[in-house]
Design a protein around this motif. Structure first.
Motif, PDB file in Angstrom:
ATOM      1  N   THR A  86       0.833  -1.199   0.000  1.00 19.41           N
ATOM      2  CA  THR A  86       0.000   0.000   0.000  1.00 19.41           C
ATOM      3  C   THR A  86       0.867   1.250   0.000  1.00 19.41           C
ATOM      4  O   THR A  86       0.398   2.342   0.270  1.00 19.41           O
ATOM      5  CB  THR A  86      -0.913   0.021   1.245  1.00 19.41           C
ATOM      6  OG1 THR A  86      -0.101  -0.178   2.408  1.00 19.41           O
ATOM      7  CG2 THR A  86      -1.966  -1.074   1.175  1.00 19.41           C
ATOM      8  N   ASN A  87       2.151   1.073  -0.301  1.00 18.62           N
ATOM      9  CA  ASN A  87       3.044   2.224  -0.323  1.00 18.62           C
ATOM     10  C   ASN A  87       2.854   3.022  -1.615  1.00 18.62           C
ATOM     11  O   ASN A  87       2.040   2.676  -2.459  1.00 18.62           O
ATOM     12  CB  ASN A  87       4.496   1.760  -0.128  1.00 18.62           C
ATOM     13  CG  ASN A  87       5.298   2.790   0.649  1.00 18.62           C
ATOM     14  OD1 ASN A  87       5.319   3.950   0.276  1.00 18.62           O
ATOM     15  ND2 ASN A  87       5.938   2.384   1.727  1.00 18.62           N
ATOM     16  N   VAL A  88       3.658   4.107  -1.759  1.00 18.07           N
ATOM     17  CA  VAL A  88       3.346   5.144  -2.747  1.00 18.07           C
ATOM     18  C   VAL A  88       3.114   4.614  -4.171  1.00 18.07           C
ATOM     19  O   VAL A  88       2.073   4.869  -4.773  1.00 18.07           O
ATOM     20  CB  VAL A  88       4.441   6.234  -2.744  1.00 18.07           C
ATOM     21  CG1 VAL A  88       4.206   7.240  -3.850  1.00 18.07           C
ATOM     22  CG2 VAL A  88       4.464   6.932  -1.394  1.00 18.07           C
ATOM     23  N   TYR A  91       0.070   2.538  -4.413  1.00 15.32           N
ATOM     24  CA  TYR A  91      -1.080   3.402  -4.109  1.00 15.32           C
ATOM     25  C   TYR A  91      -1.462   4.218  -5.344  1.00 15.32           C
ATOM     26  O   TYR A  91      -2.641   4.336  -5.693  1.00 15.32           O
ATOM     27  CB  TYR A  91      -0.713   4.312  -2.934  1.00 15.32           C
ATOM     28  CG  TYR A  91      -1.683   5.427  -2.655  1.00 15.32           C
ATOM     29  CD1 TYR A  91      -2.965   5.161  -2.181  1.00 15.32           C
ATOM     30  CD2 TYR A  91      -1.322   6.762  -2.857  1.00 15.32           C
ATOM     31  CE1 TYR A  91      -3.854   6.196  -1.916  1.00 15.32           C
ATOM     32  CE2 TYR A  91      -2.194   7.792  -2.594  1.00 15.32           C
ATOM     33  CZ  TYR A  91      -3.462   7.508  -2.130  1.00 15.32           C
ATOM     34  OH  TYR A  91      -4.335   8.534  -1.873  1.00 15.32           O
ATOM     35  N   GLN A 125       4.831  -3.063   3.397  1.00 14.89           N
ATOM     36  CA  GLN A 125       5.560  -1.906   2.867  1.00 14.89           C
ATOM     37  C   GLN A 125       6.158  -2.246   1.514  1.00 14.89           C
ATOM     38  O   GLN A 125       6.260  -3.411   1.145  1.00 14.89           O
ATOM     39  CB  GLN A 125       6.633  -1.462   3.861  1.00 14.89           C
ATOM     40  CG  GLN A 125       6.072  -1.020   5.204  1.00 14.89           C
ATOM     41  CD  GLN A 125       5.062   0.109   5.123  1.00 14.89           C
ATOM     42  OE1 GLN A 125       4.886   0.733   4.073  1.00 14.89           O
ATOM     43  NE2 GLN A 125       4.367   0.362   6.213  1.00 14.89           N
TER      44      GLN A 125
ATOM     45  N   ARG B 343       0.638   8.112   3.215  1.00 17.37           N
ATOM     46  CA  ARG B 343       1.378   6.838   3.084  1.00 17.37           C
ATOM     47  C   ARG B 343       2.828   7.006   3.530  1.00 17.37           C
ATOM     48  O   ARG B 343       3.399   6.139   4.186  1.00 17.37           O
ATOM     49  CB  ARG B 343       1.378   6.318   1.631  1.00 17.37           C
ATOM     50  CG  ARG B 343       0.009   6.083   1.041  1.00 17.37           C
ATOM     51  CD  ARG B 343      -0.771   5.034   1.808  1.00 17.37           C
ATOM     52  NE  ARG B 343      -2.199   5.248   1.645  1.00 17.37           N
ATOM     53  CZ  ARG B 343      -3.048   4.374   1.126  1.00 17.37           C
ATOM     54  NH1 ARG B 343      -2.619   3.189   0.728  1.00 17.37           N
ATOM     55  NH2 ARG B 343      -4.324   4.648   1.020  1.00 17.37           N
ATOM     56  N   VAL B 344       3.428   8.131   3.132  1.00 15.09           N
ATOM     57  CA  VAL B 344       4.840   8.349   3.478  1.00 15.09           C
ATOM     58  C   VAL B 344       4.996   8.476   4.995  1.00 15.09           C
ATOM     59  O   VAL B 344       5.874   7.850   5.591  1.00 15.09           O
ATOM     60  CB  VAL B 344       5.401   9.591   2.741  1.00 15.09           C
ATOM     61  CG1 VAL B 344       6.820   9.896   3.203  1.00 15.09           C
ATOM     62  CG2 VAL B 344       5.371   9.380   1.229  1.00 15.09           C
ATOM     63  N   ALA B 346       3.012   7.267   7.281  1.00 11.20           N
ATOM     64  CA  ALA B 346       2.715   5.972   7.905  1.00 11.20           C
ATOM     65  C   ALA B 346       3.920   5.048   7.807  1.00 11.20           C
ATOM     66  O   ALA B 346       4.253   4.325   8.746  1.00 11.20           O
ATOM     67  CB  ALA B 346       1.496   5.331   7.234  1.00 11.20           C
ATOM     68  N   PHE B 347       4.589   5.091   6.650  1.00 15.14           N
ATOM     69  CA  PHE B 347       5.755   4.231   6.449  1.00 15.14           C
ATOM     70  C   PHE B 347       6.866   4.555   7.452  1.00 15.14           C
ATOM     71  O   PHE B 347       7.365   3.665   8.151  1.00 15.14           O
ATOM     72  CB  PHE B 347       6.279   4.388   5.014  1.00 15.14           C
ATOM     73  CG  PHE B 347       7.557   3.647   4.764  1.00 15.14           C
ATOM     74  CD1 PHE B 347       7.559   2.265   4.646  1.00 15.14           C
ATOM     75  CD2 PHE B 347       8.765   4.314   4.668  1.00 15.14           C
ATOM     76  CE1 PHE B 347       8.740   1.568   4.437  1.00 15.14           C
ATOM     77  CE2 PHE B 347       9.945   3.633   4.452  1.00 15.14           C
ATOM     78  CZ  PHE B 347       9.937   2.247   4.334  1.00 15.14           C
ATOM     79  N   HIS B 350       5.962   3.582  10.982  1.00 14.98           N
ATOM     80  CA  HIS B 350       5.989   2.130  11.181  1.00 14.98           C
ATOM     81  C   HIS B 350       7.414   1.614  11.297  1.00 14.98           C
ATOM     82  O   HIS B 350       7.702   0.683  12.047  1.00 14.98           O
ATOM     83  CB  HIS B 350       5.269   1.450  10.018  1.00 14.98           C
ATOM     84  CG  HIS B 350       5.163  -0.034  10.134  1.00 14.98           C
ATOM     85  ND1 HIS B 350       6.038  -0.902   9.509  1.00 14.98           N
ATOM     86  CD2 HIS B 350       4.303  -0.807  10.818  1.00 14.98           C
ATOM     87  CE1 HIS B 350       5.699  -2.141   9.808  1.00 14.98           C
ATOM     88  NE2 HIS B 350       4.653  -2.122  10.588  1.00 14.98           N
ATOM     89  N   GLU B 351       8.324   2.214  10.536  1.00 10.30           N
ATOM     90  CA  GLU B 351       9.686   1.689  10.438  1.00 10.30           C
ATOM     91  C   GLU B 351      10.675   2.343  11.395  1.00 10.30           C
ATOM     92  O   GLU B 351      11.838   1.953  11.419  1.00 10.30           O
ATOM     93  CB  GLU B 351      10.189   1.807   8.996  1.00 10.30           C
ATOM     94  CG  GLU B 351       9.338   1.037   7.978  1.00 10.30           C
ATOM     95  CD  GLU B 351       9.277  -0.478   8.239  1.00 10.30           C
ATOM     96  OE1 GLU B 351      10.159  -1.003   8.936  1.00 10.30           O
ATOM     97  OE2 GLU B 351       8.317  -1.111   7.765  1.00 10.30           O
TER      98      GLU B 351
END
Lengths: 180, 444
Positions: A86-88, A91, A125, B343-344, B346-347, B350-351
């Motif tokens: 679901t990453n960029v 997406y 990811q 999304r960026v 969240a990434f 998370h990491e």
């Protein structure tokens, strides 16, 4: 107290080979957790203890490492571990549609497993195949340029296959809701 | 539905010395690699000797292909001159969102990297090498393990390699789903069986690395270039690129482009040409909204900032960096920039490994603010809050994860403010909420 558990001879041989690769036993910890997971399905507390005893490490070291890494499973995982990127890049090319299809087809929210132990759904990811986005991974297999129609078809196929195979090793029906 | 990686056919704009076309030849088989000149550069390395190889690599100007661009030859010469055992660690933990270059070598041409490992290990006098491959790369891990087994069987690894008197053991080491392990000291911790928490530097890995011993960590693409450098000669490799940026670079183009893919160009190639020529232009011939030049930790660029040279220095004028040189293109009209930003955040949240407060908490705040905007509860002052939070993270952490989390968000919040403001209003309207008007500068 649960039954005492032990590694199979094949797993013990793999661990012995792994131990030969490092000057310290803890070096073998992550690959050992993988082979333990392969044998028992997931890293239940008794398995963590078994790994600690086998590598002569404090249980705390085993737990700290196991907890840190998402691919080391602290909860049972379904026979088919569906992970949708679901990453960029994905997406941008429609991964939300794929997630919606999977949620609907499996009746799951991300992070959940089906009660029959056949499917676990998660977002993952970036799988680093952005030129072939959107991507997903099911167990050890990558799928590229996935469309909602193809995903629906694939999940139906796996459902049929899964019914024959049943839940994976180590599946606990009462634990299906939470998955880390 | 799963496909093998595609065979790459060169474009005239490309300069290929690393990528192969793979037409009809399976380079995961040792006999094919040998039949196409494989391991000849190992022989040459033995003739040149350690100092000779080091001199060629230094002359080539090769800079680390993981993203930081540190000169490889210089890194190799930092090892202390003592008797402790040394390690060569290969960083194949490809995970930077938007990147897909090391996967090519790992899946399709594994012996090129392994020949590079042999030469590098000989040069730095290491007798053990770990190839740390990202956990999710199941195919790469299987191909690499198989390639290693083929080399042992044929006497290209182990004791007294091909009668040279040099010993080398190479092991495939698996990651387990932690982006942070791409940071070299976190990767070292992970090989030691620990949580992947980056170490303070100094001491640098060259002095105290894996298992406390001198260690060189090189990226897969870097090591795969080493045999080519010996074949061409360092100076010829350097001449392919721009001053201070020797050789060729694998570049990727993905996102909203017509022909996404992996290509090889001389260092310093125009980013516009890479996007419009190799990438085939933008989907539906639209305008570019935003570009990520080399993985999502690089500051985003606008459509007016793509006339830059793709090398480790060329993106400084537009405040960004080459990173992994795998470009993500976002087209006008097809991109929900607020969604991308969410999304960026969240990434990186998370990491984050969690050991430094500014990163652990800061990435959480960035995500919380972006989530709020995404859920229709945003206000324009949240954009200022994002910018402020970014300033609290960067420079305050042990490793560069803090910067990686902060820089892209700050670039979106500053360069794309009108788009974000519009998105906030659109989201709020969709939920029936009312957003305060943006604060206007008071008229003098």
């Amino acid at each position: 107290m649960s039954e005492p558990i032990a590694f199979s001879a094949a797993t013990n041989a793999k661990i012995a080979d792994l131990l030969g690769r490092y000057p310290r036993k803890q070096g073998a910890l992550i690959p050992t957790l993988y082979v333990a997971q392969d044998e028992f399905g997931w890293l239940k507390p008794e398995v963590m203890q078994l790994v600690a005893d086998t590598l002569e490490l404090p249980l705390a070291s085993v737990l700290a490492t196991a907890m840190f890494y998402t691919m080391l499973h602290k909860k049972p995982v379904g026979r088919f571990h569906v992970q949708i990127c679901t990453n960029v890049s994905c997406y941008l090319l429609g991964s939300d549609d794929l997630m919606a299809v999977a949620q609907q087809a499996l009746g799951l929210a991300p992070g959940e497993s089906t009660p029959d132990g056949l499917f676990t759904l998660e977002s993952v990811q970036c799988l680093c195949a952005c030129d072939r986005a959107p991507t997903l991974q099911i167990n050890k297999e990558d799928y590229f340029k996935v469309t909602p129609a193809k995903l629906k078809e694939l999940l139906a196929q796996l459902q049929t296959e899964g019914v024959k195979l049943g839940p994976p090793v180590g599946w606990l029906a009462e634990q299906h809701h939470a998955h880390a | 539905m799963s496909t093998k990686p595609t065979a790459y056919t060169p474009h005239p704009m490309e300069k290929r010395v690393l990528l192969r076309d793979h037409l009809g030849v399976d380079f995961t088989k040792l006999e094919n690699y040998l039949a196409h000149g494989g391991f000849k550069m190992w022989q040459k390395a033995m003739e040149l000797g350690r100092d000779g190889v080091l001199a060629e690599v230094k002359a080539s100007g090769l800079r680390g292909r993981g993203g930081a661009g540190f000169p490889t030859g210089m890194k190799w010469s930092f090892l202390p001159k003592d008797e402790r055992p040394r390690y060569l660690v290969v960083n194949a933990d490809e995970g930077e969102p938007g990147t897909f270059k090391d996967r090519y070598f790992l899946e399709l041409d594994p012996f090129r990297q392994l020949e590079g490992i042999l030469i590098a290990a000989y040069t730095i006098n290491a007798h053990v090498s770990y190839i740390y491959i990202r956990g999710e790369y199941w195919n790469s891990k299987a191909v690499t393990e198989d390639a290693i087994a083929q080399l042992y069987k044929a006497g290209w690894l182990g004791k007294n390699i091909q009668g040279s008197g040099f010993d080398l053991d190479v092991y495939m080491q698996t990651g387990a789903g932690a982006y942070i392990c791409g940071e070299e000291t976190a990767l070292i911790e992970s090989i030691e069986g620990k949580p992947g928490m980056p170490r303070l530097k100094p001491p640098f890995p060259a002095n105290i690395g894996v298992f406390g011993m001198p260690t060189i960590v090189n990226n897969t693409e870097t090591l795969s270039a080493v045999p080519v450098i010996l074949e061409m000669g360092g100076e010829a490799w350097a001449a392919l690129g721009t001053p201070k940026n020797g050789g060729t670079k694998l570049v990727g183009v993905a996102g909203h482009v017509k022909t996404p893919g992996l290509f090889e160009v001389p260092m310093g190639a125009s980013m516009r040409d890479v996007i419009y020529t190799l990438g085939g232009g933008i989907t539906d011939d639209r305008e570019i909204l935003a570009i990520i030049p080399g993985g999502s930790s690089c500051p985003f660029l606008t459509k007016d900032e793509i006339d830059v040279a793709m090398d480790f220095d060329g993106l400084k004028p537009v405040g960004s960096m080459l990173g992994t040189a795998c470009i993500t293109v976002m087209a006008e009209g097809l991109t929900d920039l607020l969604g991308v930003m969410q999304r960026v955040t969240a990434f990186y949240q998370h990491e984050s490994c969690g050991q430094c407060t500014p990163c652990r908490q800061g990435t959480g705040w960035l995500k919380a603010i972006a989530d709020k905007m995404d859920e229709g509860l945003g206000e324009s002052e949240h954009i200022d809050l994002l910018i402020s939070a970014c300033g609290q993270i960067e420079g305050n952490t042990i490793c560069a994860h803090g910067e990686a989390a902060a820089w892209p968000i700050r670039s979106i919040a500053t360069k794309f403010r009108p788009q974000l403001e519009a998105a906030i209003r659109q989201r709020a309207a969709a939920h029936g909420y009312v957003v305060k008007p943006a604060a206007q500068p008071t008229a003098a």
